[in-house]
Every structure is written in structure tokens, then in C-alpha cells.
Enzyme design. Structure first.
Site, mmCIF file in Angstrom:
data_model
loop_
_atom_site.group_PDB
_atom_site.id
_atom_site.type_symbol
_atom_site.label_atom_id
_atom_site.label_comp_id
_atom_site.label_asym_id
_atom_site.label_seq_id
_atom_site.Cartn_x
_atom_site.Cartn_y
_atom_site.Cartn_z
ATOM 1 C CE1 TYR A 11 -4.356 -1.329 0.522
ATOM 2 C CE2 TYR A 11 -3.033 -3.111 1.458
ATOM 3 C CZ TYR A 11 -4.235 -2.649 0.942
ATOM 4 O OH TYR A 11 -5.296 -3.491 0.840
ATOM 5 C CG ASN A 87 4.978 -6.950 5.472
ATOM 6 O OD1 ASN A 87 5.652 -7.119 4.466
ATOM 7 N ND2 ASN A 87 3.676 -7.048 5.491
ATOM 8 C CB THR A 88 7.650 -2.873 10.542
ATOM 9 O OG1 THR A 88 6.591 -1.976 10.187
ATOM 10 C CG2 THR A 88 8.880 -2.523 9.760
ATOM 11 C CE LYS A 216 4.275 6.402 9.424
ATOM 12 N NZ LYS A 216 3.372 6.537 8.338
ATOM 13 C CB ALA A 221 0.890 8.998 18.796
ATOM 14 C CB CYS A 272 -0.269 3.473 10.503
ATOM 15 S SG CYS A 272 0.743 3.166 9.066
HETATM 16 C C1 UDX Z 1 4.328 -1.645 4.991
HETATM 17 C C2 UDX Z 1 4.324 -2.087 6.437
HETATM 18 O O1 UDX Z 1 3.261 -2.959 6.657
HETATM 19 C C3 UDX Z 1 4.193 -0.923 7.353
HETATM 20 O O2 UDX Z 1 4.410 -1.321 8.658
HETATM 21 C C4 UDX Z 1 5.190 0.028 7.050
HETATM 22 O O3 UDX Z 1 4.974 1.142 7.839
HETATM 23 C C5 UDX Z 1 5.204 0.399 5.604
HETATM 24 O O4 UDX Z 1 5.315 -0.755 4.795
HETATM 25 P P1 UDX Z 1 2.279 -1.427 3.483
HETATM 26 O O5 UDX Z 1 2.936 -1.071 2.193
HETATM 27 O O6 UDX Z 1 0.941 -0.851 3.759
HETATM 28 O O7 UDX Z 1 3.102 -1.012 4.717
HETATM 29 O O8 UDX Z 1 2.322 -3.001 3.713
HETATM 30 P P2 UDX Z 1 2.076 -4.185 2.716
HETATM 31 O O9 UDX Z 1 0.981 -3.830 1.777
HETATM 32 O O10 UDX Z 1 1.963 -5.396 3.552
HETATM 33 O O11 UDX Z 1 3.432 -4.250 1.845
HETATM 34 C C6 UDX Z 1 4.621 -4.780 2.241
HETATM 35 C C7 UDX Z 1 5.201 -5.580 1.066
HETATM 36 O O12 UDX Z 1 6.543 -5.939 1.351
HETATM 37 C C8 UDX Z 1 4.457 -6.871 0.763
HETATM 38 O O13 UDX Z 1 4.019 -6.875 -0.580
HETATM 39 C C9 UDX Z 1 5.503 -7.966 0.990
HETATM 40 O O14 UDX Z 1 5.362 -9.076 0.123
HETATM 41 C C10 UDX Z 1 6.785 -7.204 0.764
HETATM 42 N N1 UDX Z 1 7.965 -7.808 1.399
HETATM 43 C C11 UDX Z 1 7.946 -8.135 2.711
HETATM 44 C C12 UDX Z 1 9.103 -8.027 0.634
HETATM 45 O O15 UDX Z 1 9.109 -7.765 -0.559
HETATM 46 N N2 UDX Z 1 10.193 -8.561 1.254
HETATM 47 C C13 UDX Z 1 10.208 -8.917 2.568
HETATM 48 O O16 UDX Z 1 11.213 -9.423 3.069
HETATM 49 C C14 UDX Z 1 9.038 -8.701 3.319
HETATM 50 C C1 UDX Z 2 -3.007 7.010 8.727
HETATM 51 C C2 UDX Z 2 -2.474 8.433 8.717
HETATM 52 O O1 UDX Z 2 -3.550 9.346 8.470
HETATM 53 C C3 UDX Z 2 -1.404 8.575 7.661
HETATM 54 O O2 UDX Z 2 -0.841 9.873 7.708
HETATM 55 C C4 UDX Z 2 -0.324 7.548 7.919
HETATM 56 O O3 UDX Z 2 0.664 7.614 6.911
HETATM 57 C C5 UDX Z 2 -0.916 6.156 7.961
HETATM 58 O O4 UDX Z 2 -1.949 6.101 8.941
HETATM 59 P P1 UDX Z 2 -4.706 5.630 7.267
HETATM 60 O O5 UDX Z 2 -4.520 4.557 8.274
HETATM 61 O O6 UDX Z 2 -4.630 5.270 5.832
HETATM 62 O O7 UDX Z 2 -3.652 6.783 7.499
HETATM 63 O O8 UDX Z 2 -6.150 6.259 7.481
HETATM 64 P P2 UDX Z 2 -6.779 7.495 8.270
HETATM 65 O O9 UDX Z 2 -7.537 8.289 7.306
HETATM 66 O O10 UDX Z 2 -5.794 8.199 9.092
HETATM 67 O O11 UDX Z 2 -7.850 6.758 9.201
HETATM 68 C C6 UDX Z 2 -7.458 5.868 10.212
HETATM 69 C C7 UDX Z 2 -8.670 5.361 10.961
HETATM 70 O O12 UDX Z 2 -9.257 6.385 11.742
HETATM 71 C C8 UDX Z 2 -9.784 4.848 10.056
HETATM 72 O O13 UDX Z 2 -10.324 3.663 10.599
HETATM 73 C C9 UDX Z 2 -10.802 5.963 10.074
HETATM 74 O O14 UDX Z 2 -12.104 5.512 9.816
HETATM 75 C C10 UDX Z 2 -10.647 6.450 11.491
HETATM 76 N N1 UDX Z 2 -11.100 7.846 11.685
HETATM 77 C C11 UDX Z 2 -10.496 8.855 11.011
HETATM 78 C C12 UDX Z 2 -12.114 8.129 12.587
HETATM 79 O O15 UDX Z 2 -12.659 7.219 13.215
HETATM 80 N N2 UDX Z 2 -12.496 9.433 12.775
HETATM 81 C C13 UDX Z 2 -11.915 10.474 12.117
HETATM 82 O O16 UDX Z 2 -12.301 11.617 12.343
HETATM 83 C C14 UDX Z 2 -10.879 10.170 11.199
#
Ligand code: UDX
Ligand code: UDX
Length: 608
Positions: A11, A87-88, A216, A221, A272
Site C-alpha cells: 500500500y 512489513n514491520t 512519524k 499518535a 498504522c
Molecule cells: C508496509 C508495512 O506494513 C508498514 O508497517 C510500514 O509502515 C510500511 O510498509 P504497506 O505497504 O501498507 O506497509 O504493507 P504491505 O501492503 O503489507 O506491503 C509490504 C510488502 O513488502 C508486501 O508486498 C511484501 O510481500 C513485501 N515484502 C515483505 C518483501 O518484498 N520482502 C520482505 O522481506 C518482506
Molecule cells: C493514517 C495516517 O492518516 C497517515 O498519515 C499515515 O501515513 C498512515 O496512517 P490511514 O490509516 O490510511 O492513514 O487512514 P486514516 O484516514 O488516518 O484513518 C485511520 C482510521 O481512523 C480509520 O479507521 C478511520 O475511519 C478512522 N477515523 C479517522 C475516525 O474514526 N475518525 C476520524 O475523524 C478520522
């Protein structure tokens, strides 16, 4: 030509690299991943993630300066800048279990970079990582460097899913942290030059490494804390008759506070917020700051409380039992415009309802049945591993039916729970839904998106988070008044109790309410085997004059001392009349299914 490689086509990595490729035609971008299906999907018309606008961006650059590949080593070795976005997960065992980040994937990525590199590289942390990870990664790289110079940068991602492309096109800020040495500053500039293709200079902030890493965690938080704050207020609003939307609007007009992120909800989700706060908590604990750790922990506690509170509302409103009732779940993604279900509040809400034996019919426009089944059977934190390393779910949850239409989901249902704020739910034909539902028909809006007044006119009993309660809900679980305006059957006026031995097919409920801080009064209508609240329990009663009625049981309740129990005639089938007090003695351990129903009881137990 500058070459960028990103490890992790998820993502974060996927959309970020696609936008860099679009905005920097002179840069060649390769996104690599160990997952073959994921890379195949990125190279197909069906991208592996749903993100508005992403298709367009990918189509414009794929095959030109944007490539998706599983040949990780080749692209890493050729790159000038390597982003790491793997992934972390939160550790589930060992030191820091339940809080600390598991850096296994990060570490192996770093070792691989060191192994295959033949030229100097800038390595960029994109994954959320605990503060000081860069230092650890730096050590791994330099100890294995064979004379190659590695510069580590922290460039945390602030994009939010659903608006990722917009966030990337017009970021509030880009943060780049690096070493404050000549080489470090040079590396920072090199990355800054990439973003400078489309981000104004004043929006590119540069800091030291640790500040960038901590910013971050702190940003997430703070955001999560706002949601927990407004959600805490929502509980108070329900208790007092205030309207949380009006309260947040009034609060948000203060320019020091601002209006964003003040929407009360069934809880926050996403990959996150929880993970980052747990990380923050762990870092605080490790640095001898338990009070600070405790402060941030509370943000998660309120979030969990909000989900539990929602489930309790549903169950209590529906006569304290949802056993065998069909409950439609509208929305499963953690927010609208994404198919992502990581940490979605829907998981906990569904598990809570399933724990009460509801039958669920789930509809989400973007989430597949396979994903929902996986989420409902997976252990906490297991989601954050590459897909092929996630444990397979050995079973499917039979009481769950996933459908592709909101009308299908709600047909014959007793209740509708709205758990994601998808726009299409706002324009549903609720009259049609009502006509096809069981009565009384309930709507529990966990996102405050429906027009409650209109739905009440139709005949629904409506619960909206943090809004003044429906008469029905206000009196539940006491259930003495009915909301008969919309033609809903006046079930609360059913006769109190039936003669012992009378047949009871519909399993009327036990309705428990607290009417003094020290005692609970139960209006026990009738109890029959299989009734949820006493599931697996035999029922014992004391006469009212003794002031104590102990609902207790064999097998599942442990360590209960019964006060003057009177064994029910004929074993486990009992019919009770009148009012009874229920008392659990201190030290009583209630099994989870009972605990959910009688959350109030625990307070009493503590006061004993
Ligand atoms: C990821 C982490 O989940 C998140 O904690 C971090 O903050 C940002 O990167 P996201 O991109 O949303 O966030 O996660 P995900 O969609 O799970 O993508 C991670 C990708 O890394 C997966 O496609 C996985 O297959 C890949 N990966 C993982 C590798 O290519 N090599 C590895 O050793 C482990
Ligand atoms: C978040 C941060 O916004 C982004 O900056 C960071 O890089 C990754 O984490 P994301 O998790 O994609 O992004 O979604 P976000 O729009 O922040 O919403 C997080 C959760 O809070 C969702 O479940 C959303 O429905 C909820 N939310 C958000 C509420 O319940 N109320 C609000 O007013 C806003």
C-alpha cells in the site's frame, strides 16, 4: 539517469513509487517484492490494491519508467536510491511481545542490500519503524559493506489510504531525516531533488534521523488520540443527551484545534495507528518513561472500549441476545475507499457478535469473502506478514455469509450495523430494506452516516454513535418503554414471565439493569435452555425476599460461591418471575460469553 528501487510493493511502496515515476520522467523506478502474485497483479489490469486514481497513474508510466519485478537483487544492485517498505509487524513473542516492532523483514532486506551492492547507495526507510532503527540498519550495512558507502535516510510516509494519490500529489510535507555529516547532507539533497520535481521547497522538511523517525510515530499518535478523544466524548454524549457531532463541530471551530479528525466512530483501524502507538509505548518504557507510556496506551484502550461498547449496544438493544439472529454488516474495510481490512474495527465487532452467536451477513464493496474469513480467524498481529507467510486459516466461520449486495445482506435481518462509511450506504433505499427485515428492525450506525430521523420515520430503531438515544435504547436494557411510533411491535409490553412449564419457543430474554451502585435488578422474563445469557449454565434462584438471586452455573463459571441457592426444579429449565437481584461474589471469574452480557456486573463484583 537516477535509478530508484523500492523493496515492498504494498500500500505504501506501490502508490508512492508510481507517483514518483509519474512526476519524475527522468528517474527510472523499479518496485520489487518477494510475492510473485503481488507483482503479477501490479503488472496486470487488476492492481493488487484499490486506491482511487492509482490505475491512471500506473497506466501512464508502467513499462516506461515504472517497472514491477520479483528480481529483487538485480534491481537493488542497479539502484542509486533503495527505498525499503516491507512489513514491520508487532512482535508476538519474546522481548517486547505485543508492542515492539519485529524487524525481521527489514533486517533481511538490509543484509541483502549489503550483499548485492556494487556501488554506493542511499537506503531510505519508508516503513514505519521504531526510533533508532536507522542506526541498527546502518550498522548492518556498514559491517557488511565491502568498502561501499551507504547513507541511511528516514523518509516516513504520511499518505492515508483512500486518498493516497492526492496525498502524494499534494503532501502537507515531505520529511527527510539524515545524518548531519557532509555525506549525510548530500544524500538528503539527492532525495530532496527527487521530490522537488513536484513538491514546493518549503514543504520539504529536513531533520536529523531520529527526529524524522519519531515524527512519524508522533504524528500518528496525535491523530489517533484525537479520534479516541472524540470517541470518549461520544460515550459521554450518549449518557447525557448531547450530540457528538455538534460537540465536535463546536470544538473544531477553535482555530487552535481545527475541524479535522474529529468524527466519532466505532473505532479507528488501519495498519498504522495501533502499531505505531504500541511502538511508541514500547520506546517510552525502554527509556524509563512509564507515565508517558501509560498516557499513550490509553488511546488504544479507548479505541478497544469503543468497539466493545458498540457490540454491547447491539446486544442490549436486541433484548440481550443476538443468538441465531441475522445481523447485516455493511462495510468491513477500515474506512471507505479502500479494500484494506488491517486492524479494521469490523473484525472486533464481528467477533463480538459471533461470540454472542449471531449469524452475520457481510457486505463490503471492496473486500473479498476470502479476506473476511481470513480476518475473522487470524490471530491478533498475524496480518502484518507478507501474504504467503501468513498462517492459513484452517477453518471458515460458518455463521458468516459474505454477499455482494447491501439488500441481500439486510434481507430478513434483525439488525443492520454500519461499520464503514462507504458513500453508497448513504443512498440506500432504507424503506425497501425495512420492508424486507424482521421487526423490530434495528440500525446501528457506527459511522454516523445515515439520516437517523428519516429512518425512524420509516420505523427503524436507530442507534448512532454519540447521538441522543432513541427512547427504545434509552430504556434498554430495562426495556420498559417501547418505541411504537413507527409501527414497530411493542415487544416490551410482552407479559412479564409465564407460568412455570409453559412452552417457550421464542426464547424471551433476561433483561438486566443496574438500579443502584451496589445491586443489579434483573427483570427476568423467562429462561430456557440455550438462552444466550445463561448459555451452558444451570440457573439457580433465590426468593426475592432474601434479596439475592444468583445466576450461576456449572462448568463454565468457576469459583462462584452461591448464596442460598435454590436448585431449579427439573434441572436446567427454569422459569422465573418478578424482580431479582443478581449478585456475583468477589473473585468470581466469568467466562467471556457471560462477561460480555453482564459487563455491568463486574462493577458490582468489585464493590463487594
Ligand atoms: C508496509 C508495512 O506494513 C508498514 O508497517 C510500514 O509502515 C510500511 O510498509 P504497506 O505497504 O501498507 O506497509 O504493507 P504491505 O501492503 O503489507 O506491503 C509490504 C510488502 O513488502 C508486501 O508486498 C511484501 O510481500 C513485501 N515484502 C515483505 C518483501 O518484498 N520482502 C520482505 O522481506 C518482506
Ligand atoms: C493514517 C495516517 O492518516 C497517515 O498519515 C499515515 O501515513 C498512515 O496512517 P490511514 O490509516 O490510511 O492513514 O487512514 P486514516 O484516514 O488516518 O484513518 C485511520 C482510521 O481512523 C480509520 O479507521 C478511520 O475511519 C478512522 N477515523 C479517522 C475516525 O474514526 N475518525 C476520524 O475523524 C478520522
Amino acid at each position: 539517469m537516477v535509478k530508484i528501487c523500492c523493496i515492498g510493493a504494498g500500500y505504501v511502496g506501490g502508490p508512492t513509487m508510481a507517483v514518483i515515476a509519474l512526476k519524475c520522467p527522468s528517474v527510472e523506478v523499479a518496485v520489487v517484492d518477494i510475492s510473485i502474485p503481488r507483482i503479477n497483479a501490479w503488472n496486470s489490469d487488476q492492481l493488487p490494491i484499490y486506491e482511487p486514481g492509482l490505475d491512471d497513474v500506473v497506466k501512464q508510466c508502467r513499462g516506461k519508467n515504472l517497472f514491477f519485478s520479483t528480481d529483487v537483487e538485480k534491481h537493488v544492485s542497479e539502484a542509486d536510491i533503495v527505498f525499503v517498505s516491507v512489513n514491520t509487524p508487532t512482535k508476538t513473542r519474546g522481548l517486547g511481545a505485543g508492542k515492539a516492532a519485529d524487524l525481521t523483514y527489514w533486517e533481511s532486506a538490509a543484509r541483502m542490500i549489503a550483499d548485492v551492492s556494487k556501488s554506493d547507495k542511499i537506503v531510505v526507510e519508508k516503513s514505519t519503524v521504531p526510533v533508532k532503527t536507522a542506526e541498527a540498519i546502518e550498522k548492518i550495512l556498514t559491517h557488511n559493506s565491502k568498502g561501499i558507502n551507504f547513507q541511511i535516510l528516514s523518509n516516513p510516509e504520511f499518505l492515508a489510504e483512500g486518498t493516497a494519490i492526492q496525498d502524494l500529489f499534494k503532501p502537507d510535507r515531505v520529511l527527510i531525516g539524515g545524518r548531519e555529516t557532509p555525506e549525510g547532507l548530500k544524500a538528503v539533497k539527492a532525495l530532496k531533488d527527487v521530490y522537488a520535481h513536484w513538491v514546493p521547497d518549503e514543504r520539504i522538511l529536513t531533520t536529523n534521523l531520529w527526529s524524522a523517525e519519531l515524527s512519524k510515530l508522533a504524528a500518528n499518535a496525535f491523530l489517533a488520540q484525537r479520534i479516541s478523544s472524540v470517541n470518549a466524548m461520544s460515550a459521554l454524549c450518549e449518557a447525557t443527551g448531547a450530540d457528538v457531532t455538534q460537540v465536535s463541530f463546536a470544538v473544531g471551530t477553535d482555530s487552535r484545534i481545527g475541524p479535522k479528525f474529529l468524527n466519532a466512530s466505532v473505532g479507528f483501524g488501519g495498519s498504522c495507528f495501533q502499531k505505531d502507538i504500541l511502538n511508541l509505548v514500547y520506546i517510552c518504557e525502554c527509556n524509563g518513561l512509564p507515565e508517558v507510556a501509560e498516557y499513550w496506551k490509553q488511546v488504544i484502550k479507548i479505541n478497544d472500549y469503543q468497539k466493545t461498547r458498540f457490540v454491547n449496544r447491539v446486544v442490549a438493544s436486541m433484548f440481550n441476545t443476538v443468538a441465531n439472529k441475522k445481523v447485516a454488516i455493511l462495510g468491513f474495510a477500515f474506512k471507505k475507499d479502500t479494500g484494506d481490512t488491517r486492524e479494521t474495527p469490523a473484525i472486533d465487532v464481528c467477533k463480538g457478535l459471533l461470540g454472542d452467536k449471531a449469524r452475520l451477513s457481510i457486505y463490503d464493496p471492496q473486500v473479498t469473502e476470502d479476506q473476511i474469513q481470513r480476518d475473522l480467524t487470524m490471530n491478533k498481529f498475524d496480518w502484518d506478514h507478507p501474504l504467503h507467510l501468513q498462517p492459513m486459516s484452517p477453518t471458515t466461520v460458518k455463521q458468516v455469509n459474505v454477499v455482494w449486495d447491501a439488500y441481500e445482506a439486510t434481507k430478513d435481518a434483525h439488525a443492520v450495523c454500519i461499520l464503514t462509511e462507504w458513500d453508497e450506504f448513504k443512498t440506500l433505499d432504507f424503506q425497501k430494506i425495512y420492508d424486507n427485515m424482521q421487526k423490530p428492525a434495528f440500525v446501528f450506525d457506527g459511522r454516523n452516516i445515515i439520516n437517523a430521523d428519516k429512518l425512524r420515520e420509516i420505523g427503524f430503531i436507530v442507534y448512532s454513535i454519540g447521538k441522543p438515544l432513541d427512547a427504545w435504547l434509552k430504556d434498554m436494557p430495562a426495556g420498559q418503554k417501547s418505541n411504537s411510533t413507527g409501527g414497530t411491535p411493542n415487544t416490551s409490553r410482552r407479559p412479564r414471565g409465564r407460568p412455570p412449564g409453559s412452552k417457550n419457543k421464542s426464547k424471551p430474554p433476561i433483561i438486566v439493569t443496574r438500579d443502584s451502585p451496589n445491586a443489579l435488578r434483573a427483570h427476568v422474563l423467562e429462561v430456557s435452555p440455550g438462552n444466550d445469557i445463561v448459555d451452558n449454565l444451570a440457573v439457580y434462584a433465590c426468593r426475592r425476599s432474601r434479596g439475592v438471586c444468583v445466576l450461576s452455573g456449572t462448568g463454565t463459571i468457576k469459583n462462584v460461591t452461591l448464596r442460598q441457592p435454590v436448585a431449579a426444579p427439573g434441572g436446567s429449565v427454569v422459569t422465573l418471575h418478578g424482580q431479582f437481584k443478581i449478585l456475583f461474589l468477589s473473585g468470581t471469574v466469568l467466562p467471556p460469553p457471560v462477561r460480555r452480557h453482564v459487563a455491568i456486573l463486574r462493577k458490582v463484583r468489585m464493590q463487594e
